[in-house]
Scaffold this motif. Structure first.
Motif, mmCIF file in Angstrom:
data_model
loop_
_atom_site.group_PDB
_atom_site.id
_atom_site.type_symbol
_atom_site.label_atom_id
_atom_site.label_comp_id
_atom_site.label_asym_id
_atom_site.label_seq_id
_atom_site.Cartn_x
_atom_site.Cartn_y
_atom_site.Cartn_z
ATOM 1 N N SER A 181 0.923 -1.143 -0.004
ATOM 2 C CA SER A 181 0.068 0.203 -0.004
ATOM 3 C C SER A 181 0.885 1.222 -0.182
ATOM 4 N N ASP A 182 0.096 2.311 -0.419
ATOM 5 C CA ASP A 182 0.970 3.480 -0.320
ATOM 6 C C ASP A 182 1.332 3.816 1.389
ATOM 7 N N GLU A 183 0.585 3.735 1.851
ATOM 8 C CA GLU A 183 0.564 4.068 3.380
ATOM 9 C C GLU A 183 1.856 3.233 3.885
ATOM 10 N N THR A 184 1.984 1.916 3.477
ATOM 11 C CA THR A 184 3.065 1.266 3.984
ATOM 12 C C THR A 184 4.479 1.707 3.391
ATOM 13 N N TRP A 185 4.443 1.825 2.132
ATOM 14 C CA TRP A 185 5.920 2.367 1.343
ATOM 15 C C TRP A 185 5.876 3.770 2.149
ATOM 16 N N ASP A 186 5.004 4.886 2.217
ATOM 17 C CA ASP A 186 5.178 6.044 2.699
ATOM 18 C C ASP A 186 6.016 5.924 4.103
ATOM 19 N N PHE A 187 5.344 4.896 5.060
ATOM 20 C CA PHE A 187 5.565 4.880 6.439
ATOM 21 C C PHE A 187 7.100 4.738 6.516
ATOM 22 N N MET A 188 7.517 3.510 5.683
ATOM 23 C CA MET A 188 8.858 2.967 5.722
ATOM 24 C C MET A 188 9.906 4.026 5.463
ATOM 25 N N TYR A 189 9.484 4.635 4.189
ATOM 26 C CA TYR A 189 10.359 5.814 3.615
ATOM 27 C C TYR A 189 10.646 7.090 4.498
ATOM 28 N N ASN A 190 9.407 7.312 5.055
ATOM 29 C CA ASN A 190 9.571 8.634 6.108
ATOM 30 C C ASN A 190 10.370 8.132 7.282
ATOM 31 N N LEU A 191 10.096 7.016 7.914
ATOM 32 C CA LEU A 191 10.698 6.573 8.998
ATOM 33 C C LEU A 191 12.200 6.255 8.878
ATOM 34 N N ASN A 192 12.517 5.606 7.912
ATOM 35 C CA ASN A 192 14.072 5.230 7.711
ATOM 36 C C ASN A 192 14.751 5.976 6.837
ATOM 37 N N ALA A 193 14.274 6.845 5.881
ATOM 38 C CA ALA A 193 15.185 7.403 4.760
ATOM 39 C C ALA A 193 14.911 9.121 5.339
ATOM 40 N N ARG A 194 13.721 9.347 5.225
ATOM 41 C CA ARG A 194 13.326 10.943 5.097
ATOM 42 C C ARG A 194 13.939 11.574 6.559
ATOM 43 N N THR A 195 14.026 10.697 7.611
ATOM 44 C CA THR A 195 14.585 11.507 8.975
ATOM 45 C C THR A 195 16.005 11.482 8.596
ATOM 46 N N VAL A 196 16.686 10.631 8.023
ATOM 47 C CA VAL A 196 18.401 10.622 7.819
ATOM 48 C C VAL A 196 18.442 11.828 6.805
ATOM 49 N N PHE A 197 17.740 11.810 5.716
ATOM 50 C CA PHE A 197 17.671 12.866 4.994
ATOM 51 C C PHE A 197 17.720 14.382 5.249
ATOM 52 N N ASN A 198 16.716 14.399 6.197
ATOM 53 C CA ASN A 198 16.389 15.848 6.630
ATOM 54 C C ASN A 198 17.205 16.141 7.763
ATOM 55 N N MET A 199 18.017 15.017 8.710
ATOM 56 C CA MET A 199 18.804 15.738 9.609
ATOM 57 C C MET A 199 20.124 16.078 8.684
ATOM 58 N N ILE A 200 20.519 15.207 7.847
ATOM 59 C CA ILE A 200 21.680 15.611 6.862
ATOM 60 C C ILE A 200 21.738 17.130 6.475
ATOM 61 N N ARG A 201 20.314 17.438 5.944
ATOM 62 C CA ARG A 201 20.381 18.596 5.315
ATOM 63 C C ARG A 201 20.327 19.650 6.353
ATOM 64 N N ALA A 202 20.090 19.460 7.804
ATOM 65 C CA ALA A 202 20.243 20.393 8.619
ATOM 66 C C ALA A 202 21.373 20.545 9.263
ATOM 67 N N VAL A 203 22.192 19.405 9.418
ATOM 68 C CA VAL A 203 23.341 19.541 10.233
ATOM 69 C C VAL A 203 24.686 19.694 9.482
ATOM 70 N N VAL A 204 24.728 19.143 8.350
ATOM 71 C CA VAL A 204 26.032 19.017 7.094
ATOM 72 C C VAL A 204 26.279 20.491 7.022
ATOM 73 N N PRO A 205 25.517 21.516 7.026
ATOM 74 C CA PRO A 205 26.273 22.944 6.706
ATOM 75 C C PRO A 205 27.148 23.425 7.839
ATOM 76 N N GLN A 206 26.713 23.215 9.085
ATOM 77 C CA GLN A 206 27.649 23.530 9.998
ATOM 78 C C GLN A 206 28.803 22.832 10.027
ATOM 79 N N MET A 207 28.757 21.358 9.901
ATOM 80 C CA MET A 207 30.079 20.686 9.944
ATOM 81 C C MET A 207 31.096 20.933 8.808
#
Length: 222
Positions: free
Chosen positions: A88-114
């Protein structure tokens, strides 16, 4: 003297079994730990609440924390799915948001200062299943594969700036939830959160300075 004295470490998913083990291990080695989780919990370190699937909230919590020398992206999770054709779209989005998007968003927030400081360590949590497709786990496997590819790409982009980016590929982690879901399994074959934490600390240490873009299997006997 600890290995991480005067080091500011941020751990996402810090209220979970693995995140708490990682945060506690850094604390024991002298680090100043800031945890991030979507839920509130009583911890010995500062725990900030944020929804890391929201890029604006990720940037907001990073601004609140300030300097981050080490980022341990532990937030994530697992759910069984259906066959690929029935996912389902719900399962696909849930896994991507939880596992990939959280990493992606933190990278974009932290990498500039590093990048500006030309120093930093980022450790992500992939999964052994991110290396190969598994029946009825397509959404999970694909989301963890994204973490591996993000790790490799970011490592190539940042290694000249003295920022290390690596990831760990666990099999099954010995958590209460996994024991509940698989009560007949041989728990002794699984990797404990404390053992996983020690690997995270190694990749965040000076001993791992020459390592860039690694996807390190940590599978115990499973």
């Amino acid at each position: 003297m600890g290995r991480f004295d005067n080091t500011n470490v941020t751990v996402t998913g810090a209220a979970g079994a693995l995140g708490l083990a990682v945060a506690s291990a850094f604390e024991a080695e002298g680090a100043v730990v800031a945890g991030i989780d979507v839920i509130h919990a009583e911890t010995s370190f500062d725990l900030h609440q944020a929804d890391l699937t929201d890029p604006a909230d990720a940037k907001r919590v990073v601004q609140d924390i300030g300097r981050i020398d080490v980022l341990a992206n532990i937030a994530g999770g697992f759910t069984m799915g259906d066959s690929v054709a029935n996912t389902s779209d719900e399962t696909w989005d849930f896994m991507y948001n939880l596992n990939a998007r959280t990493v992606f968003n933190m990278i974009r927030a932290v990498v500039p200062q590093m990048s500006e400081r030309r120093a930093g360590k980022i450790v992500n949590i992939g999964a052994r299943n991110g290396l190969v497709g598994i029946p009825n786990m397509a959404a999970y496997s694909a989301s963890k594969s994204v973490v591996i590819r993000l790790t490799e790409s970011l490592a190539e982009e940042l290694k000249a700036l003295n920022v290390n980016v690596n990831c760990i590929l666990p099999s099954i982690i010995d958590t209460p939830r996994n024991r509940e879901d698989m009560p007949k399994a041989d728990f002794s074959a699984w990797v404990t959160p404390d053992a996983m934490a020690r690997v995270v600390l190694f990749l965040a240490s000076r001993e791992a300075d020459p390592i860039h873009g690694a996807a390190l299997p940590v599978t115990g006997l499973a």
